[in-house]
Design a protein around this motif. Structure first.
Motif, PDB file in Angstrom:
ATOM      1  N   PRO A   1       0.875  -1.371  -0.083  1.00  0.00           N
ATOM      2  CA  PRO A   1       0.062  -0.147   0.039  1.00  0.00           C
ATOM      3  C   PRO A   1       0.798   1.302   0.130  1.00  0.00           C
ATOM      4  O   PRO A   1       0.476   2.152  -0.689  1.00  0.00           O
ATOM      5  N   THR A   2       2.050   1.183   0.906  1.00  0.00           N
ATOM      6  CA  THR A   2       2.868   2.354   1.029  1.00  0.00           C
ATOM      7  C   THR A   2       3.248   2.590  -0.730  1.00  0.00           C
ATOM      8  O   THR A   2       3.460   3.742  -0.996  1.00  0.00           O
ATOM      9  N   LEU A   3       3.894   1.430  -1.076  1.00  0.00           N
ATOM     10  CA  LEU A   3       4.425   1.788  -2.480  1.00  0.00           C
ATOM     11  C   LEU A   3       3.485   2.292  -3.576  1.00  0.00           C
ATOM     12  O   LEU A   3       3.709   3.118  -4.243  1.00  0.00           O
ATOM     13  N   THR A   4       2.152   1.856  -3.158  1.00  0.00           N
ATOM     14  CA  THR A   4       1.049   2.274  -4.374  1.00  0.00           C
ATOM     15  C   THR A   4       0.901   3.706  -3.780  1.00  0.00           C
ATOM     16  O   THR A   4       0.420   4.524  -4.785  1.00  0.00           O
ATOM     17  N   PHE A   5       0.902   4.082  -2.684  1.00  0.00           N
ATOM     18  CA  PHE A   5       0.761   5.599  -2.394  1.00  0.00           C
ATOM     19  C   PHE A   5       1.713   6.538  -3.060  1.00  0.00           C
ATOM     20  O   PHE A   5       1.532   7.617  -3.836  1.00  0.00           O
ATOM     21  N   PHE A   6       2.994   5.930  -3.055  1.00  0.00           N
ATOM     22  CA  PHE A   6       4.039   6.669  -3.602  1.00  0.00           C
ATOM     23  C   PHE A   6       3.841   6.804  -5.267  1.00  0.00           C
ATOM     24  O   PHE A   6       3.949   7.811  -5.815  1.00  0.00           O
ATOM     25  N   LEU A   7       3.398   5.467  -5.917  1.00  0.00           N
ATOM     26  CA  LEU A   7       3.428   5.400  -7.454  1.00  0.00           C
ATOM     27  C   LEU A   7       2.313   6.324  -7.744  1.00  0.00           C
ATOM     28  O   LEU A   7       2.390   7.176  -8.729  1.00  0.00           O
ATOM     29  N   GLY A   8       1.195   6.271  -7.195  1.00  0.00           N
ATOM     30  CA  GLY A   8       0.090   6.720  -7.318  1.00  0.00           C
ATOM     31  C   GLY A   8       0.349   8.451  -7.226  1.00  0.00           C
ATOM     32  O   GLY A   8      -0.120   9.147  -8.051  1.00  0.00           O
ATOM     33  N   GLY A   9       0.800   8.712  -6.249  1.00  0.00           N
ATOM     34  CA  GLY A   9       1.537  10.153  -6.259  1.00  0.00           C
ATOM     35  C   GLY A   9       2.150  10.650  -7.217  1.00  0.00           C
ATOM     36  O   GLY A   9       2.130  11.596  -7.796  1.00  0.00           O
ATOM     37  N   TRP A  10       3.334   9.857  -7.440  1.00  0.00           N
ATOM     38  CA  TRP A  10       4.472   9.995  -8.422  1.00  0.00           C
ATOM     39  C   TRP A  10       3.634  10.218  -9.694  1.00  0.00           C
ATOM     40  O   TRP A  10       4.120  11.220 -10.368  1.00  0.00           O
ATOM     41  N   TYR A  11       2.806   9.342 -10.101  1.00  0.00           N
ATOM     42  CA  TYR A  11       2.359   9.378 -11.483  1.00  0.00           C
ATOM     43  C   TYR A  11       1.217  10.346 -11.611  1.00  0.00           C
ATOM     44  O   TYR A  11       0.697  10.565 -12.716  1.00  0.00           O
TER      45      TYR A  11
ATOM     46  N   SER B   1       1.110  16.116  -5.236  1.00  0.00           N
ATOM     47  CA  SER B   1       1.339  14.765  -4.814  1.00  0.00           C
ATOM     48  C   SER B   1       2.607  14.287  -5.134  1.00  0.00           C
ATOM     49  O   SER B   1       3.097  13.452  -4.154  1.00  0.00           O
ATOM     50  N   THR B   2       3.531  14.817  -5.918  1.00  0.00           N
ATOM     51  CA  THR B   2       4.821  14.303  -6.016  1.00  0.00           C
ATOM     52  C   THR B   2       5.638  14.547  -4.735  1.00  0.00           C
ATOM     53  O   THR B   2       6.487  13.625  -4.069  1.00  0.00           O
ATOM     54  N   ILE B   3       5.535  15.516  -3.947  1.00  0.00           N
ATOM     55  CA  ILE B   3       6.211  16.033  -2.735  1.00  0.00           C
ATOM     56  C   ILE B   3       5.659  14.967  -1.602  1.00  0.00           C
ATOM     57  O   ILE B   3       6.117  14.201  -0.942  1.00  0.00           O
ATOM     58  N   GLY B   4       4.339  14.691  -1.724  1.00  0.00           N
ATOM     59  CA  GLY B   4       3.645  13.675  -0.727  1.00  0.00           C
ATOM     60  C   GLY B   4       4.155  12.486  -1.023  1.00  0.00           C
ATOM     61  O   GLY B   4       4.489  11.459  -0.121  1.00  0.00           O
ATOM     62  N   ALA B   5       4.275  11.867  -2.304  1.00  0.00           N
ATOM     63  CA  ALA B   5       4.858  10.661  -2.584  1.00  0.00           C
ATOM     64  C   ALA B   5       6.216  10.519  -1.900  1.00  0.00           C
ATOM     65  O   ALA B   5       6.618   9.459  -1.676  1.00  0.00           O
ATOM     66  N   VAL B   6       7.140  11.548  -2.391  1.00  0.00           N
ATOM     67  CA  VAL B   6       8.389  11.481  -1.885  1.00  0.00           C
ATOM     68  C   VAL B   6       8.622  11.175  -0.358  1.00  0.00           C
ATOM     69  O   VAL B   6       9.184  10.427   0.177  1.00  0.00           O
ATOM     70  N   ARG B   7       7.510  12.024   0.275  1.00  0.00           N
ATOM     71  CA  ARG B   7       7.442  12.026   1.619  1.00  0.00           C
ATOM     72  C   ARG B   7       7.296  10.632   2.188  1.00  0.00           C
ATOM     73  O   ARG B   7       7.629  10.018   3.177  1.00  0.00           O
ATOM     74  N   SER B   8       6.105  10.062   1.488  1.00  0.00           N
ATOM     75  CA  SER B   8       5.553   8.549   1.966  1.00  0.00           C
ATOM     76  C   SER B   8       6.825   7.506   2.063  1.00  0.00           C
ATOM     77  O   SER B   8       7.154   6.970   2.852  1.00  0.00           O
ATOM     78  N   ILE B   9       7.749   7.575   0.663  1.00  0.00           N
ATOM     79  CA  ILE B   9       8.751   6.731   0.651  1.00  0.00           C
ATOM     80  C   ILE B   9       9.831   6.948   1.728  1.00  0.00           C
ATOM     81  O   ILE B   9      10.429   6.064   2.148  1.00  0.00           O
ATOM     82  N   THR B  10       9.975   8.311   1.987  1.00  0.00           N
ATOM     83  CA  THR B  10      11.067   8.722   2.895  1.00  0.00           C
ATOM     84  C   THR B  10      10.594   8.129   4.266  1.00  0.00           C
ATOM     85  O   THR B  10      11.491   7.581   5.014  1.00  0.00           O
ATOM     86  N   GLN B  11       9.473   8.463   4.576  1.00  0.00           N
ATOM     87  CA  GLN B  11       9.052   7.959   5.961  1.00  0.00           C
ATOM     88  C   GLN B  11       9.021   6.365   5.960  1.00  0.00           C
ATOM     89  O   GLN B  11       9.192   5.839   7.046  1.00  0.00           O
ATOM     90  N   LEU B  12       8.785   5.601   4.962  1.00  0.00           N
ATOM     91  CA  LEU B  12       8.694   4.099   4.816  1.00  0.00           C
ATOM     92  C   LEU B  12      10.366   3.825   5.378  1.00  0.00           C
ATOM     93  O   LEU B  12      10.261   2.606   6.387  1.00  0.00           O
TER      94      LEU B  12
ATOM     95  N   LYS C   1       2.963   3.741   9.338  1.00  0.00           N
ATOM     96  CA  LYS C   1       2.475   3.023   8.237  1.00  0.00           C
ATOM     97  C   LYS C   1       1.252   3.487   7.664  1.00  0.00           C
ATOM     98  O   LYS C   1       0.699   3.624   6.462  1.00  0.00           O
ATOM     99  N   LEU C   2       0.252   3.967   8.801  1.00  0.00           N
ATOM    100  CA  LEU C   2      -1.046   4.312   8.333  1.00  0.00           C
ATOM    101  C   LEU C   2      -1.015   5.896   8.228  1.00  0.00           C
ATOM    102  O   LEU C   2      -2.191   6.110   7.626  1.00  0.00           O
ATOM    103  N   GLU C   3      -0.037   6.402   8.245  1.00  0.00           N
ATOM    104  CA  GLU C   3       0.084   7.961   7.975  1.00  0.00           C
ATOM    105  C   GLU C   3      -0.682   8.723   8.881  1.00  0.00           C
ATOM    106  O   GLU C   3      -1.495   9.350   8.403  1.00  0.00           O
ATOM    107  N   ARG C   4      -0.848   8.177   9.951  1.00  0.00           N
ATOM    108  CA  ARG C   4      -1.441   9.105  10.914  1.00  0.00           C
ATOM    109  C   ARG C   4      -0.943  10.190  11.868  1.00  0.00           C
ATOM    110  O   ARG C   4       0.143   9.850  12.124  1.00  0.00           O
ATOM    111  N   VAL C   5      -1.454  10.908  12.400  1.00  0.00           N
ATOM    112  CA  VAL C   5      -0.996  12.213  13.268  1.00  0.00           C
ATOM    113  C   VAL C   5      -0.262  11.397  14.525  1.00  0.00           C
ATOM    114  O   VAL C   5      -0.760  10.393  14.932  1.00  0.00           O
TER     115      VAL C   5
END
Lengths: 587, 313
Positions: B112-122, B128-139, B193-197
């Motif tokens: 799921p996290t990878l799909t957040f990245f791919l979905g955001g990146w594409y 979205s791009t910034i969010g995607a990069v942050r997703s993967i950094t956080q991972l 993982k769930l990207e919660r506060v």
């Protein structure tokens, strides 16, 4: 008075041609007209030797063949010296003062845009406050200028057909923010925060250049909220203006109306009854409480701490109810009139207010506890948005933002108005110089406000709440300062002996503070941007006041009024019939 | 064949998980609201939101990569549902199991996290791009502590299979108390993982609008949200199976009840964290995870190794 006379004699001793030129209208207010060629001699002297280190604002006026430029210089002891010079309309220009006050840039841009005065040495940059598609050579604050002078569509067409349907404020030269090729080609990206963005509560635009998460550049575009209030004030009577000025801002509406009526009362020489002064102070402090609580919630939301938002806004309802009870409105209180206030405070109301204040104080103590103990909140706030004391003085930052950098600058103390001279309060400062300091200053100011409200209710003198004000205000001018929740608010009013003012100039605190945002964001992260902007407690509707352009072109006031009436008629609301009904039911 | 279809579509597949996910979302939102002194939504609000999104128009950005943009939510949904099949719920046995399924579940949960990245990146949108990069950094910050904290109980149980781990702790009651540190680490990692506060940095509303999901709308957004809802259930079930292996009942009704109590306890803890914390910055988050969370996870492994080598020999 004595100190003002001292300044006067000192000036006269230094420059003998100034004999009897300095006018003192009241304590703390000095006026001086100088010719343009000798302006900088005096200006330099005032700043470097006489201690006038604050620039409140610059007012531009249209005076026949000349433009008048009035520099309102203030001292820490509350003296304001208004230094005026004339610049000829034909081929005249003025030297920029940004080497003295970098914060003066925006004031000069404003005069340049609205009056067409040229400033030498003003660096190129975005225009302010008119929209980018505003035609060249149209300066709305000139006396002869009428809104209908711009033909509806052609006026904008002049600036270029392609800009006709372009959203206001977006320049075509700036590449589209969604241009993905930018990312691939360069390692920095430009994103636009605004004009519509969840972090902003009002439309304003910040073009941010990012290198990864780091901010490498920021460009602020203002002017989305211009409504033409300064111009409109000139076309209306003083009585109407009080209500118009109140609508500059929804949060600090009392600020603007008080500031305006103070200036008018000063020109008319009216003695404000004591009770009225106290009631103004009371509403002003209640307004500060609601504004600071609102800010605290917004700040919480900006750093993702929504619980704080929910709690503070719940408690804010207490003070909103009190304001509604006192004045009849939650915002835009309509309590001021020239010469006093319109509603009295009864004993029962006073008791209710005291009860509410106790409740609020309890809650505020809890928030102070949260702010000083909650680790994630502290981590997000401290060290963020640093602004040194020197920068505050240079950029003219006012209010809690300046006080959090250790600058003890509060108009309530230095230049007391209303009943503040008789109240006992502390000016809260902090040496943190960051967002955390600004939060602490506001929280502690809340506690001071509660104490002031109690004092006001205790000392509330008996007597009338207003004096009769003439419809025609004698010719004259006055500058009025007011410590708004966000900082110093300045109104300059010039009258010409008629029912309408000659010129009304408003300098809202946010305009002074915004220029420090760029400084605060140097080398910070994107994540800090929302909270740093929020930390100056921006109020863009205050900042922007001028002209509104719609896609359809420009509408005259009459057309806007007619449009409003028609619009409501279509919704089934007929004001003409309604007023009749209300009148009948009263009978 | 029919049994397999039943497993995939009805129980414990899509239908059951969707319902449970929506209930979990409701519990989370209601609890969050009550803790904030608000009324909160009615019980059918998550379902109503889901149905509303299904009926909404889908807007795909012109510059977006159509295939990746459309496929990402489906992959997210599929991966979480598959992961659920390997987690023991109220018994000691999952529906499917083999030696090494712990690793498979962890990898499936990474999808799921990878799909957040791919979905955001594409999506090609800057937010979205910034969010995607942050997703993967956080991972990279929370995934290692999560892996290690889950491996520690496995070391003690001497198995890489979730079912075997649960069985081991069922056979040795009170041993789960050794793993409490790991439970804490896993909870923190689950928040990430769930990207919660306080770790909702990839979708920080006030900075980057909605991060990876900024451009998503309609059905695709509904799938993504459903995938996140199900991820909550799967993540909570995983933690419950490994760290809270008690009250495992032969009786399915009682067992199910205790299972629900366990996962909702975890969901309540997540909601509580959401209430009392502010969002961290990405650099602070990574520093926190590597400086404090990862060492604690390693400490847990060390404890379990020592225990295994000495007392439990």
């Amino acid at each position: 008075m004595s100190q003002s006379i001292e300044i006067k004699t000192e000036l006269e001793n230094k420059f003998d041609w100034l004999k009897d030129q300095v006018r003192i209208t009241r304590e703390n207010r000095l006026w001086l007209d100088v010719p343009a060629d000798k302006f900088f001699v005096i200006f330099d002297y005032l700043i470097s030797l006489a201690g006038f280190k604050e620039l409140c604002t610059i007012t531009g006026t249209d005076e026949g063949d000349n433009y008048g430029l009035m520099y309102h210089l203030a001292r820490t002891d509350g003296k304001v010296l208004n230094l005026k010079t004339l610049v000829p309309k034909e081929g005249g220009s003025m030297k920029s003062i940004i080497s003295y006050f970098p914060g003066g840039t925006i004031y000069e841009r404003e005069i340049n845009d609205l009056l067409g005065v040229k400033f030498e040495g003003l660096p190129p940059g975005r225009r302010y406050p008119l929209p980018d598609n505003w035609p060249e050579g149209e300066h709305p604050l000139r006396k002869g200028w009428q809104p209908d002078k711009l033909s509806k569509v052609e006026g904008i067409k002049e600036a270029g057909e392609e800009r006709l349907n372009m959203p206001i404020g977006i320049r075509s030269e700036i590449s589209q923010p969604t241009d993905f090729s930018l990312i691939r080609r360069r390692d920095d990206v430009q994103i636009s925060i605004g004009p519509q963005h969840p972090a902003l509560k009002e439309p304003e635009s910040f073009n941010v250049t990012l290198q990864g998460e780091k901010i490498s550049g920021i460009e602020i575009k203002l002017g989305y909220n211009h409504r033409g209030i300064e111009k409109a004030c000139e076309q209306r009577s003083y009585i109407q203006d009080v209500y118009l000025v109140e609508r500059i801002c929804g949060i600090c509406s009392h600020t603007h109306s008080t500031c305006f009526v103070q200036a008018v009362e000063e020109i008319a020489g009216l003695q404000l009854p004591k009770r009225a002064a106290y009631i103004r102070t009371l509403v002003g402090e209640l307004e500060r409480v609601h504004s600071h609580l609102l800010w605290l919630g917004v700040a919480g939301h900006e750093v993702g701490f929504d619980t704080l938002l929910m709690y503070t806004w719940r408690d804010r309802e207490i003070v909103m109810d009190i304001l509604a009870m006192l004045t009849g409105n939650r915002v835009n209180y309509g309590i001021n009139q020239v010469g006093g206030v319109r509603r009295d405070v009864t004993a029962e109301q006073a008791a209710d207010i005291l009860k509410a204040v106790d409740q609020l104080e309890e809650q505020t103590k809890y928030y102070i506890e949260v702010a000083t103990e909650e680790q994630t909140l502290i981590q997000r706030l401290s060290g963020v948005g640093k602004l040194s004391k020197e920068d505050v003085l240079k950029l003219g930052t006012v209010g809690p933002t300046g006080r959090a950098s250790g600058v003890e600058r509060d108009v309530r103390r230095t230049d007391p108005y209303a009943a503040y001279g008789e109240l006992d309060f502390k000016v809260i400062t902090s040496d943190q110089c960051d967002v955390y300091g600004r939060a602490v200053v506001r929280l502690l100011e809340l506690m001071e406000s509660y104490s002031m409200i109690r004092q006001v209710l205790k000392k509330l003198p008996d007597g009338p709440i207003s004096v009769r004000a003439p419809r025609r205000i004698p010719a004259g001018e006055a500058i009025s300062r007011y410590e708004a929740p966000r900082g110093e608010d300045v109104h300059y009013v010039k009258s010409n002996g008629t029912e309408n003012p000659e010129r009304v100039k408003v300098r809202a605190p946010t305009l002074a503070n915004l220029q420090s945002v760029t400084k605060m964001l140097e080398d910070r992260y994107l994540a800090d941007l929302p909270i740093v902007i929020a930390a100056i407690d921006p109020c863009f509707s205050c900042t922007d006041r001028l002209i509104k352009v719609e896609d359809k072109g420009l509408m005259t006031w009459e057309e806007i009024r007619q449009y409003g009436i028609e619009w409501y008629k279509k919704q089934g609301v007929d004001f003409a019939r309604m007023t009749g009904k209300i009148g009948r039911s009263k009978e | 064949m029919i049994a397999a279809l039943f497993n995939i579509l009805i129980f414990p597949g899509f239908l059951f998980l969707s319902i449970l996910g929506l209930v979990a979302e409701f519990v989370d939102r209601k609890l969050y609201a009550r803790l904030q002194n608000r009324v909160g939504p009615p019980f059918f609000q998550p379902l109503a939101d889901f149905l509303k999104l299904l009926g909404k128009e889908e807007v795909v950005p012109e510059e977006a990569d159509m295939r990746m943009f459309n496929l990402s939510p489906v992959f997210a949904l599929a991966a979480t549902v598959v992961a659920y099949l390997y987690i023991p719920l109220w018994g000691t046995k999952a529906l499917f199991y083999f030696d090494g399924d712990l690793i498979v579940v962890l990898y499936l949960l990474m999808i799921p996290t990878l799909t957040f990245f791919l979905g955001g990146w594409y999506s090609r949108s800057l937010f979205s791009t910034i969010g995607a990069v942050r997703s993967i950094t956080q991972l990279f910050a929370y995934e290692i502590p999560l892996f290690i904290s889950l491996l520690a109980p496995a070391i003690l149980a001497n198995s890489w299979s979730l079912s075997a781990i649960t069985a081991y702790y069922a056979a040795h009651p009170w041993f789960w108390l050794f793993n409490l540190l790991g439970f804490g680490v896993a909870l923190i990692a689950l928040l990430g993982k769930l990207e919660r506060v306080p770790f909702d940095i990839p979708e920080a509303e006030t900075e980057i609008v909605a991060g990876s999901f900024t451009e998503y709308s309609g059905r695709l957004l509904a799938y993504f949200r459903m995938a996140i809802d199900i991820e909550v259930i799967v993540g909570a079930s995983l933690l419950a199976a490994v760290f809270l292996p008690f009250f495992l009942m032969a009786n399915p009704v009682l067992g199910f009840l205790f299972y629900l109590i366990k996962i909702f306890l975890i969901i309540a803890l997540l909601a509580l964290a959401r209430t009392v914390f502010a969002r961290l910055r990405i650099d602070q988050m990574i520093e926190f995870c590597w400086k404090y969370v990862a060492p604690v996870a390693f400490l847990q492994v060390l404890i379990n190794l020592i225990l295994k080598g000495s007392i439990l020999r």
